[in-house]
Design a protein around this motif. Structure first.
Motif, PDB file in Angstrom:
ATOM      1  N   CYS A 171    -100.823  33.929 -20.275  1.00 33.82           N
ATOM      2  CA  CYS A 171    -100.349  32.708 -20.916  1.00 33.82           C
ATOM      3  C   CYS A 171    -100.886  31.513 -20.134  1.00 33.82           C
ATOM      4  O   CYS A 171    -100.729  31.435 -18.913  1.00 33.82           O
ATOM      5  N   ASN A 172    -101.518  30.573 -20.844  1.00 37.11           N
ATOM      6  CA  ASN A 172    -102.100  29.405 -20.170  1.00 37.11           C
ATOM      7  C   ASN A 172    -102.219  28.254 -21.153  1.00 37.11           C
ATOM      8  O   ASN A 172    -102.218  28.459 -22.388  1.00 37.11           O
ATOM      9  N   ARG A 173    -102.339  27.055 -20.609  1.00 44.02           N
ATOM     10  CA  ARG A 173    -102.535  25.893 -21.471  1.00 44.02           C
ATOM     11  C   ARG A 173    -103.873  25.989 -22.197  1.00 44.02           C
ATOM     12  O   ARG A 173    -104.884  26.426 -21.637  1.00 44.02           O
ATOM     13  N   THR A 174    -103.893  25.571 -23.446  1.00 45.58           N
ATOM     14  CA  THR A 174    -105.101  25.572 -24.253  1.00 45.58           C
ATOM     15  C   THR A 174    -105.315  24.173 -24.813  1.00 45.58           C
ATOM     16  O   THR A 174    -104.391  23.575 -25.383  1.00 45.58           O
ATOM     17  N   ASP A 175    -106.509  23.658 -24.621  1.00 43.93           N
ATOM     18  CA  ASP A 175    -106.844  22.317 -25.100  1.00 43.93           C
ATOM     19  C   ASP A 175    -107.115  22.391 -26.598  1.00 43.93           C
ATOM     20  O   ASP A 175    -108.067  23.040 -27.051  1.00 43.93           O
ATOM     21  N   LEU A 176    -106.259  21.745 -27.376  1.00 40.32           N
ATOM     22  CA  LEU A 176    -106.418  21.726 -28.831  1.00 40.32           C
ATOM     23  C   LEU A 176    -107.277  20.560 -29.297  1.00 40.32           C
ATOM     24  O   LEU A 176    -107.575  20.439 -30.492  1.00 40.32           O
ATOM     25  N   GLY A 177    -107.718  19.703 -28.368  1.00 39.47           N
ATOM     26  CA  GLY A 177    -108.498  18.530 -28.727  1.00 39.47           C
ATOM     27  C   GLY A 177    -107.597  17.339 -29.026  1.00 39.47           C
ATOM     28  O   GLY A 177    -106.410  17.493 -29.355  1.00 39.47           O
ATOM     29  N   GLY A 178    -108.177  16.173 -28.905  1.00 41.98           N
ATOM     30  CA  GLY A 178    -107.417  14.955 -29.190  1.00 41.98           C
ATOM     31  C   GLY A 178    -106.297  14.710 -28.199  1.00 41.98           C
ATOM     32  O   GLY A 178    -105.297  14.049 -28.533  1.00 41.98           O
ATOM     33  N   GLY A 179    -106.430  15.290 -26.983  1.00 47.55           N
ATOM     34  CA  GLY A 179    -105.416  15.065 -25.963  1.00 47.55           C
ATOM     35  C   GLY A 179    -104.160  15.900 -26.124  1.00 47.55           C
ATOM     36  O   GLY A 179    -103.153  15.616 -25.471  1.00 47.55           O
ATOM     37  N   THR A 180    -104.197  16.898 -26.991  1.00 43.55           N
ATOM     38  CA  THR A 180    -103.022  17.755 -27.181  1.00 43.55           C
ATOM     39  C   THR A 180    -103.299  19.154 -26.622  1.00 43.55           C
ATOM     40  O   THR A 180    -104.433  19.638 -26.644  1.00 43.55           O
ATOM     41  N   TYR A 181    -102.238  19.780 -26.141  1.00 36.68           N
ATOM     42  CA  TYR A 181    -102.332  21.111 -25.543  1.00 36.68           C
ATOM     43  C   TYR A 181    -101.219  21.995 -26.089  1.00 36.68           C
ATOM     44  O   TYR A 181    -100.184  21.500 -26.570  1.00 36.68           O
ATOM     45  N   ALA A 182    -101.430  23.295 -25.978  1.00 36.27           N
ATOM     46  CA  ALA A 182    -100.399  24.263 -26.344  1.00 36.27           C
ATOM     47  C   ALA A 182    -100.535  25.470 -25.437  1.00 36.27           C
ATOM     48  O   ALA A 182    -101.611  25.742 -24.891  1.00 36.27           O
ATOM     49  N   LEU A 183     -99.431  26.192 -25.267  1.00 37.60           N
ATOM     50  CA  LEU A 183     -99.475  27.444 -24.503  1.00 37.60           C
ATOM     51  C   LEU A 183     -99.844  28.591 -25.427  1.00 37.60           C
ATOM     52  O   LEU A 183     -99.201  28.819 -26.461  1.00 37.60           O
ATOM     53  N   LYS A 184    -100.897  29.319 -25.044  1.00 39.24           N
ATOM     54  CA  LYS A 184    -101.359  30.448 -25.856  1.00 39.24           C
ATOM     55  C   LYS A 184    -101.771  31.605 -24.948  1.00 39.24           C
ATOM     56  O   LYS A 184    -102.100  31.405 -23.767  1.00 39.24           O
ATOM     57  N   TRP A 185    -101.745  32.805 -25.508  1.00 38.10           N
ATOM     58  CA  TRP A 185    -102.280  33.969 -24.799  1.00 38.10           C
ATOM     59  C   TRP A 185    -103.804  33.885 -24.816  1.00 38.10           C
ATOM     60  O   TRP A 185    -104.413  33.775 -25.885  1.00 38.10           O
ATOM     61  N   VAL A 186    -104.397  33.893 -23.626  1.00 38.37           N
ATOM     62  CA  VAL A 186    -105.851  33.789 -23.505  1.00 38.37           C
ATOM     63  C   VAL A 186    -106.361  34.969 -22.694  1.00 38.37           C
ATOM     64  O   VAL A 186    -105.612  35.613 -21.949  1.00 38.37           O
ATOM     65  N   GLU A 187    -107.645  35.249 -22.822  1.00 39.67           N
ATOM     66  CA  GLU A 187    -108.249  36.311 -22.024  1.00 39.67           C
ATOM     67  C   GLU A 187    -108.363  35.836 -20.577  1.00 39.67           C
ATOM     68  O   GLU A 187    -109.053  34.870 -20.284  1.00 39.67           O
ATOM     69  N   GLY A 188    -107.648  36.535 -19.686  1.00 36.64           N
ATOM     70  CA  GLY A 188    -107.686  36.171 -18.280  1.00 36.64           C
ATOM     71  C   GLY A 188    -108.932  36.697 -17.600  1.00 36.64           C
ATOM     72  O   GLY A 188    -109.666  37.521 -18.153  1.00 36.64           O
ATOM     73  N   PRO A 189    -109.194  36.250 -16.371  1.00 41.40           N
ATOM     74  CA  PRO A 189    -110.391  36.708 -15.646  1.00 41.40           C
ATOM     75  C   PRO A 189    -110.314  38.172 -15.229  1.00 41.40           C
ATOM     76  O   PRO A 189    -111.335  38.784 -14.923  1.00 41.40           O
ATOM     77  N   ASP A 190    -109.097  38.734 -15.176  1.00 45.85           N
ATOM     78  CA  ASP A 190    -108.931  40.095 -14.663  1.00 45.85           C
ATOM     79  C   ASP A 190    -109.437  41.130 -15.656  1.00 45.85           C
ATOM     80  O   ASP A 190    -109.166  41.059 -16.857  1.00 45.85           O
ATOM     81  N   THR A 191    -110.198  42.103 -15.163  1.00 46.91           N
ATOM     82  CA  THR A 191    -110.687  43.204 -15.995  1.00 46.91           C
ATOM     83  C   THR A 191    -110.879  44.425 -15.105  1.00 46.91           C
ATOM     84  O   THR A 191    -110.892  44.314 -13.876  1.00 46.91           O
TER      85      THR A 191
END
Length: 427
Positions: A171-191
């Motif tokens: 879970c991390n902040r995601t830049d939605l553009g236009g200065g807005t952000y949301a928390l979303k599940w993203v692919e982390g660096p760990d593999t």
């Protein structure tokens, strides 16, 4: 040809679990039959782009990036049956390959992340696979078989080995553009990579038998080496050598030796970090707080102690003050070393217990070492809530309970109750 039959694992008592069962076991709690609540349907697994919450910052979930299924013979023996030697016989087969269940660094499958990953593997390939640590026998195996016809047989025990790679969703902040952000599940660096296998089966196969392609029986038939002189010549009843089986065992032994050497070298490198001449630390000084509560991370004074939750006071001596050093950022995820102002060490998981679930966090002399590097997942701007993940182990940082003196530990999936979410508070 006789039908193959399944065999037990480790005393014939271990049954492969399905992906659904693995998920249920990872989440269920103990309750008596009289008071147990009705089972709730399992939550759908997180997917990239799904919405998450600040409580999820200190957690992670696996997803399967690749999977390959390979029929594998674990034990084999070529055997010639004459007209006078049909009927039930017991044959000692030789080890061909030993398979151990593993996920990343962990060969013990101690944590929920490993169990969840293996459960997802089963669902991905549509097979029941082992979701706990186990391994096939490395010693000879006796197989009893009723030979109904004379001929050249390959007696075998085998399985389907499943290997591949996994990633982690954080879970991390995601830049939605236009200065807005949301928390979303993203692919982390760990593999990392994993190995598991299906239930073992044993059987006997002849050169003339028609068997399904890419099956365990077909793999045994290859080792039978049907075109060799040993297969076509007349023999007394008993063992018949197979050059292909001997070569397959040699190749498997070499691969196992190389894997052990690589793991040993990796462990040695982790245990002996190269000294770092200087840290490039950011000017900010922070406390890593439990959100809305007075306890925060406090580094140890003694070398054999760990980082604990403490309340800041006049005796803290900067042990609760941290700086972010050698900071990089990729796809919105910060990577940094955590330098402690009070004892001058860097946060780390001890190398000798790094593969253990709930290994404690401590500090040591700063060095070039992934055990001292942490990924930091952030809430949307305006909030200082974070989650922390060790780069080398992939585990998330958290605590078992909120209490003064409680150790900070690593949890493979993080603390799903939200206690792995902290606040990075500027001093």
């Amino acid at each position: 040809m006789r039908h193959t039959r399944p065999t037990g694992l480790l005393g014939r008592g271990l049954v492969a679990l399905t992906a659904a069962a693995a998920s249920a076991i990872a989440t269920m709690s103990l309750a008596s039959p009289a008071t147990a609540a009705p089972a709730k349907p399992a939550a759908a697994p997180a997917k990239p782009g799904d919405t998450c919450t600040p409580a999820d910052l200190g957690t992670r979930h696996p997803y399967i990036k690749s999977a390959e299924v390979t029929p594998t013979i674990t034990h084999f023996k070529g055997w010639y049956v004459t007209d006078g030697s049909t009927g039930s016989q017991t044959v000692d087969t030789s080890t061909q390959e030993t398979i151990s269940v593993s996920v990343g660094l962990n060969g013990n499958i101690q944590g929920s992340f490993q169990v969840e990953a293996l459960g997802m593997v089963g669902g991905t390939v549509g097979l029941n696979v082992q979701v706990n640590y186990t391994h096939t026998s490395s010693t000879s195996k006796s197989i009893s078989w009723n030979f109904q016809n004379p001929g050249y047989y390959g007696l075998y025990e085998g399985t389907k080995k499943v290997t591949g790679t996994y990633g982690s969703l954080n879970c991390n902040r995601t830049d939605l553009g236009g200065g807005t952000y949301a928390l979303k599940w993203v692919e982390g660096p760990d593999t990392g990579s994993y190995t598991t296998y299906t239930a073992l089966e044993e059987g006997a196969v002849r050169c003339e038998d028609k068997v399904p392609a890419n099956s365990i029986m077909a793999k045994a038939q290859v080792l039978l080496d049907c075109g060799s002189p040993a297969a076509t010549a007349k023999h007394p009843a008993g063992p018949v050598p197979s050059a292909k089986a001997d070569q397959a065992k040699h190749d498997a032994d070499n691969a196992a030796t190389a894997a052990k050497a690589a793991q040993s070298m990796k462990a040695t490198q982790a245990a002996r970090p190269a000294p770092r001449a200087a840290l490039n630390c950011q000017p900010g000084v922070y406390k890593i707080d439990v959100p809305g509560k007075p306890l925060n991370w406090s580094a140890p004074l003694r070398a054999n102690d760990g980082t604990r939750l403490r309340e800041s006071n006049w005796t803290s001596a900067h042990l609760d003050n941290w700086r972010l050093c050698n900071v990089t950022e990729r796809n919105g995820v910060i990577e940094a070393s955590l330098w402690n102002w009070g004892n001058g060490g860097c946060a780390t998981i001890p190398a000798n217990i790094a593969n253990q679930e709930q290994a404690y966090l401590t500090t040591t002399t700063c060095g070039e070492d992934d055990l001292q590097r942490f990924y930091i997942y952030r809430d949307v701007p305006g909030s200082t809530k974070i989650g922390l993940q060790n780069k080398y182990t992939g585990s998330m940082m958290g605590h078992n309970r909120y209490a003064d003196g409680e150790l900070i530990r690593q949890y493979s999936s993080g603390r799903q109750d939200g206690t792995g979410t902290y606040t990075l508070t500027g001093v």
